[in-house]
Enzyme design. Structure first.
Site, PDB file in Angstrom:
ATOM      1  N   GLU A  23      37.553  14.311  55.559  1.00 56.72           N
ATOM      2  CA  GLU A  23      36.971  14.627  54.258  1.00 56.72           C
ATOM      3  C   GLU A  23      35.792  13.712  53.919  1.00 56.72           C
ATOM      4  O   GLU A  23      34.747  14.195  53.473  1.00 56.72           O
ATOM      5  CB  GLU A  23      38.060  14.542  53.181  1.00 56.72           C
TER       6      GLU A  23
ATOM      7  N   SER B 222      41.976  10.805  50.131  1.00 64.06           N
ATOM      8  CA  SER B 222      42.451  11.659  51.230  1.00 64.06           C
ATOM      9  C   SER B 222      41.464  11.564  52.381  1.00 64.06           C
ATOM     10  O   SER B 222      40.263  11.751  52.185  1.00 64.06           O
ATOM     11  CB  SER B 222      42.511  13.119  50.787  1.00 64.06           C
TER      12      SER B 222
ATOM     13  N   ARG C 149      36.253  20.837  48.333  1.00 62.04           N
ATOM     14  CA  ARG C 149      35.681  19.535  48.734  1.00 62.04           C
ATOM     15  C   ARG C 149      34.308  19.711  49.410  1.00 62.04           C
ATOM     16  O   ARG C 149      33.989  19.019  50.379  1.00 62.04           O
ATOM     17  CB  ARG C 149      36.619  18.780  49.680  1.00 62.04           C
TER      18      ARG C 149
HETATM   19  N1  EPU Z   1      53.417  15.219  51.869  1.00 60.53           N
HETATM   20  C1  EPU Z   1      54.351  14.682  52.747  1.00 60.53           C
HETATM   21  N2  EPU Z   1      54.091  13.452  53.291  1.00 60.53           N
HETATM   22  C2  EPU Z   1      52.972  12.767  53.022  1.00 60.53           C
HETATM   23  C3  EPU Z   1      52.012  13.314  52.141  1.00 60.53           C
HETATM   24  C4  EPU Z   1      52.257  14.559  51.576  1.00 60.53           C
HETATM   25  O1  EPU Z   1      55.398  15.264  53.018  1.00 60.53           O
HETATM   26  O2  EPU Z   1      52.813  11.671  53.554  1.00 60.53           O
HETATM   27  C5  EPU Z   1      53.695  16.512  51.259  1.00 60.53           C
HETATM   28  C6  EPU Z   1      53.973  16.348  49.769  1.00 60.53           C
HETATM   29  O3  EPU Z   1      55.333  16.093  49.523  1.00 60.53           O
HETATM   30  C7  EPU Z   1      53.542  17.676  49.208  1.00 60.53           C
HETATM   31  C8  EPU Z   1      52.402  18.078  50.123  1.00 60.53           C
HETATM   32  O4  EPU Z   1      52.532  17.316  51.315  1.00 60.53           O
HETATM   33  O5  EPU Z   1      54.568  18.625  49.326  1.00 60.53           O
HETATM   34  C9  EPU Z   1      51.023  17.874  49.481  1.00 60.53           C
HETATM   35  O6  EPU Z   1      50.883  16.529  49.075  1.00 60.53           O
HETATM   36  P1  EPU Z   1      50.237  16.120  47.656  1.00 60.53           P
HETATM   37  O7  EPU Z   1      50.798  16.978  46.590  1.00 60.53           O
HETATM   38  O8  EPU Z   1      50.359  14.648  47.562  1.00 60.53           O
HETATM   39  O9  EPU Z   1      48.732  16.529  47.731  1.00 60.53           O
HETATM   40  P2  EPU Z   1      47.695  16.423  48.919  1.00 60.53           P
HETATM   41  O10 EPU Z   1      47.477  17.788  49.454  1.00 60.53           O
HETATM   42  O11 EPU Z   1      48.172  15.382  49.871  1.00 60.53           O
HETATM   43  C10 EPU Z   1      45.576  16.795  47.426  1.00 60.53           C
HETATM   44  C11 EPU Z   1      44.207  16.203  47.337  1.00 60.53           C
HETATM   45  C12 EPU Z   1      44.229  14.878  46.583  1.00 60.53           C
HETATM   46  C13 EPU Z   1      44.762  15.144  45.181  1.00 60.53           C
HETATM   47  C14 EPU Z   1      46.161  15.776  45.299  1.00 60.53           C
HETATM   48  C15 EPU Z   1      46.701  16.200  43.960  1.00 60.53           C
HETATM   49  C16 EPU Z   1      43.004  16.946  49.304  1.00 60.53           C
HETATM   50  C17 EPU Z   1      42.441  16.601  50.642  1.00 60.53           C
HETATM   51  N3  EPU Z   1      43.667  15.998  48.676  1.00 60.53           N
HETATM   52  O12 EPU Z   1      46.371  15.902  48.197  1.00 60.53           O
HETATM   53  O13 EPU Z   1      42.895  14.420  46.461  1.00 60.53           O
HETATM   54  O14 EPU Z   1      44.842  13.949  44.435  1.00 60.53           O
HETATM   55  O15 EPU Z   1      46.110  16.980  46.125  1.00 60.53           O
HETATM   56  O16 EPU Z   1      46.014  17.326  43.492  1.00 60.53           O
HETATM   57  O17 EPU Z   1      42.816  18.080  48.853  1.00 60.53           O
HETATM   58  C18 EPU Z   1      41.247  12.997  47.429  1.00 60.53           C
HETATM   59  O18 EPU Z   1      40.612  13.998  47.683  1.00 60.53           O
HETATM   60  O19 EPU Z   1      40.821  11.857  47.725  1.00 60.53           O
HETATM   61  C19 EPU Z   1      42.562  13.128  46.830  1.00 60.53           C
HETATM   62  C20 EPU Z   1      43.366  12.090  46.665  1.00 60.53           C
END
Ligand code: EPU
Length: 338
Positions: free
Chosen positions: A334, A238, A164
């Site tokens: 972010e 995010s 990012r």
């Molecule tokens: N989780 C929770 N509770 C929550 C949110 C997440 O327990 O409220 C857990 C999920 O179950 C999972 C882990 O945390 O085990 C990671 O969550 P997720 O797979 O949804 O991905 P993320 O790390 O929250 C990142 C990117 C997103 C992208 C997704 C999918 C960043 C900051 N965010 O989110 O990007 O869509 O992976 O690849 O790296 C963005 O940058 O705007 C964005 C949406």
């Protein structure tokens, strides 16, 4: 080139935060940017470059000259033996580009479907989702230097892409306007399915060898299920980066909290799921004024109607404090806070 004064930026940021621009100029070509850079008054003014407004938090009115990038056009510029090279104007919507390339038979961007914002913003924060980052599909870009008005072309090695992050958030921040981006879409196409939620779709549907359109549909369905549509609920995706820590720090944290979701990185460091930590601190669904934590994904802050940038930042600070208190980790925002 049209100069507008006293323009509300509320329709131009996906969080729908209220702020006014004293002066706004829409740029539709490199020539427009050059004209601004070499203009006797506009050339000297401090400038802020606005793309789709999907990754900014506006906390105040903007005294700077706002340049709204509206460069259009999408076309195939080259067919290499191992890639299609597609060029798009910085003002095109990202989702329109993903859909266009798929429809033309040049797949490769499907994992990045439905990311809000414009083409020009995509390299700035090196957008990424479901196992693909912009840098994996990037060829080069054209920009115009705001100090001199001259054009420049940057290749991947010039862009310092990181998680990012890029040179456009660092050394070149505020110094140039990206006008066109070229994407390198590898051929033959191969799906990227390593991400857990895509694996789950594959298992659920029994489709073992999905085509690009299928992957696109899966990504859209996953995002619709847990991310708010900015056209309905204001948000900037995010809100925090997933913090990267050393393996020792990670062991320390998982020693106390064994359930912390974490992913080992190729360089030996570990990425922690910020959304999980925020959720674990009980923030899902909570609000400060009209700024809230999205019910289905704690990493996303939302506008419940009439939030101000200050409310969003107060909520963000309270979340940072409680995550620090419990995990000893400082979360980093972010989006760009203006
Ligand atoms: N989780 C929770 N509770 C929550 C949110 C997440 O327990 O409220 C857990 C999920 O179950 C999972 C882990 O945390 O085990 C990671 O969550 P997720 O797979 O949804 O991905 P993320 O790390 O929250 C990142 C990117 C997103 C992208 C997704 C999918 C960043 C900051 N965010 O989110 O990007 O869509 O992976 O690849 O790296 C963005 O940058 O705007 C964005 C949406």
């Amino acid at each position: 080139m049209q100069i507008e004064t006293g323009v509300s930026l509320k329709p131009y940021n996906t969080f729908s935060l209220p702020a006014m621009a004293r002066t706004l100029v829409r740029v539709t070509s490199d020539g427009d940017v050059r004209q601004v850079a070499r203009h006797p008054q506009l050339g000297r003014a401090d400038k802020f470059v606005l793309g789709g407004g999907s990754n900014i938090i506006l906390t105040r009115d903007m005294p700077q000259l706002v340049l709204k990038v509206e460069v259009r056009g999408m076309r195939l510029v080259e067919v290499r033996h191992d890639a299609w090279i597609v060029e798009a104007g910085a003002g095109e919507s990202w989702q329109a580009l993903v859909a266009f390339t798929l429809a033309q038979g040049w797949p490769g961007l499907e994992n990045l479907a439905l990311i809000p914002g414009t083409v020009g913003a995509s390299p700035v924060q090196n957008i990424g989702a479901y196992g693909v980052e912009l840098q994996d599909r990037f060829d080069s870009l054209d920009a115009v230097d705001l100090a001199t008005g001259s054009g420049l072309t940057l290749h991947a090695s010039d862009c310092a892409f990181g998680y990012r992050d890029s040179v456009f958030k660092q050394a070149l921040a505020g110094r140039c306007v990206i006008t066109r981006v070229r994407f390198r879409l590898p051929r033959p196409w191969q799906p990227v399915l390593g991400y857990l939620e895509l694996e789950r779709k594959r298992a659920e549907t029994g489709i073992d060898a999905p085509g690009a359109q299928q992957v696109f549909d899966w990504v859209c369905a996953i995002r619709h299920a847990k991310l708010p549509d900015p056209a309905v609920i204001g948000n900037a995706g995010s809100f925090f980066k997933n913090p990267v820590v050393s393996i020792e720090q990670c062991r320390d944290i998982t020693g106390r909290d064994p359930e912390v979701v974490h992913y080992p990185m190729p360089d030996g460091s570990v990425k922690l799921a910020a959304g999980w930590m925020i959720d674990a601190c009980g923030w899902k669904g909570k609000s400060v004024g009209q700024a809230g934590v999205y019910e289905k994904q704690a990493l996303v802050l939302v506008n419940r109607g009439h939030a101000t940038g200050s409310e969003v930042m107060l909520l963000a600070a309270a979340i940072q404090e409680s995550v620090y208190g419990r995990f000893g980790i400082r979360l980093e925002a972010e989006p760009v806070v203006v």
